[in-house]
Enzyme design. Structure first.
Site, PDB file in Angstrom:
ATOM      1  N   SER A  96      -1.875   3.099  -7.570  1.00 28.17           N
ATOM      2  CA  SER A  96      -1.653   2.179  -8.694  1.00 28.17           C
ATOM      3  C   SER A  96      -2.785   2.331  -9.704  1.00 28.17           C
ATOM      4  O   SER A  96      -3.888   2.774  -9.348  1.00 28.17           O
ATOM      5  CB  SER A  96      -1.644   0.736  -8.183  1.00 28.17           C
ATOM      6  OG  SER A  96      -1.665  -0.174  -9.264  1.00 28.17           O
ATOM      7  N   TYR A 101      -5.985  -6.804  -4.233  1.00 26.76           N
ATOM      8  CA  TYR A 101      -5.017  -5.701  -4.361  1.00 26.76           C
ATOM      9  C   TYR A 101      -5.738  -4.403  -4.721  1.00 26.76           C
ATOM     10  O   TYR A 101      -5.472  -3.352  -4.131  1.00 26.76           O
ATOM     11  CB  TYR A 101      -3.970  -6.059  -5.425  1.00 26.76           C
ATOM     12  CG  TYR A 101      -2.936  -4.977  -5.673  1.00 26.76           C
ATOM     13  CD1 TYR A 101      -2.144  -4.488  -4.622  1.00 26.76           C
ATOM     14  CD2 TYR A 101      -2.736  -4.457  -6.948  1.00 26.76           C
ATOM     15  CE1 TYR A 101      -1.186  -3.506  -4.854  1.00 26.76           C
ATOM     16  CE2 TYR A 101      -1.777  -3.475  -7.190  1.00 26.76           C
ATOM     17  CZ  TYR A 101      -1.006  -3.005  -6.136  1.00 26.76           C
ATOM     18  OH  TYR A 101      -0.056  -2.022  -6.365  1.00 26.76           O
TER      19      TYR A 101
END
Ligand code: NAP
Length: 262
Positions: free
Chosen positions: A155, A168
């Site tokens: 990501s 995250y």
């Protein structure tokens, strides 16, 4: 040194037809898109996630298009025995494994002081430990074959940190570290490792991560997120490169998104 001396031949594309692939997190979003595109290229695909009915719908959809060689296995990638079972089922059916798409994962938005430790552990066990297990059991057949492709969906959060995005990001920085180590450890054994780092993609990700419908709508109208097929196209691009080419890292962003949540 002249290029001729290296006897390099340039082939436009590697054909994927007849290869055998495992896609984790294929019950929705990016994983489902990648599975569809692989099946349409003639790849025998095994799709893995928790939600059995979603996996069955995907298999039925692909069977209707006469793409028969798609298998669904329900598994939690946090669980070593379940991941090993998936790989065994693939080897029993096709005798080989050529492509692993390590995609399963989710986000969880929280400041560090407010973090729900159970949710954090669940995310870590999926995004990092689950990737570790997918590699631990997916790699041996590929190493035995002396050839294989691993696509890891990381990501933009693995490159940038925002307030409320620490937990995250910690998992996706971890994902990138594992991908880098894997590349170093297997490059002389015929394994290509590609890390894809998407910006915002319109999937169930944002709801799962804890964003409200209003926040999602406002962000989406501002940024126009990627379609999961955009990310799938990038994965296919890497997989179809000639054998001597490895797309090691690829960042794909919406045209209107320069940074995370900007
Ligand atoms: N959407 C974005 O903006 C974005 C941006 C950058 C990176 N990513 C990354 O892209 C990947 C795919 O996410 P997505 O956007 O496609 O979201 P999504 O639609 O929510 O898909 C996530 C998939 O992972 C599966 N999954 C979650 N935990 C699992 C577990 N323990 N075992 C097996 N499967 C599990 C889910 O299926 P079940 O619930 O059925 O298990 C689902 O199929 C993730 O790694 C995410 O971090 C997403």
């Amino acid at each position: 040194m002249k290029l001729d001396d290296l006897a390099l031949s340039w082939n436009a594309k590697e054909s994927l037809a007849g290869k055998v692939a495992l896609v984790t997190g294929a019950s929705s979003g990016i994983g489902a898109s990648i599975a569809r595109k692989l099946a349409k290229r003639g790849v025998h695909v095994t799709v893995v996630a928790h939600r059995r009915e979603r996996l069955d719908e995907l298999v039925q959809e692909l069977h209707k298009e006469e793409l028969y060689e798609v298998m669904a296995v329900t598994a939690d990638i946090q669980n070593a025995e379940e991941v090993q079972h998936v790989v065994n089922a693939i080897i029993n059916r096709w005798g080989r494994l050529d492509i692993v798409v390590a995609n399963a994962g989710f986000g969880y938005r929280s400041t560090l002081v407010d973090v729900d430790l159970e949710r954090w552990e669940e995310m870590y066990r999926t995004n990092v430990h689950g990737l570790m297990l997918t590699l631990r059991y997916g790699l041996p057949p590929m190493l035995g074959q002396g050839k294989g492709d691993i696509i890891i969906i990381s990501s933009i959060a693995g490159k940038e940190v925002i307030a409320g995005g620490g937990p995250y990001s910690a998992t996706k920085y971890g994902v990138n570290a594992l991908a880098s180590a894997l590349r170093l450890e297997t490059l002389s054994q015929g394994i290509r490792v590609t890390t894809i780092q998407p910006g915002a993609v319109a999937t169930e990700f944002s709801q799962v991560a804890g964003y409200s419908e209003d926040e999602i709508r406002a962000f989406a109208s501002n940024v126009l997120p990627l379609h999961p097929d955009d990310v799938a196209e990038v994965a296919l691009y890497a997989l179809e490169q000639p054998e001597h080419v490895n797309i090691s890292e690829l960042t794909i962003m919406p045209s209107r998104q320069a940074q995370r949540f900007k």
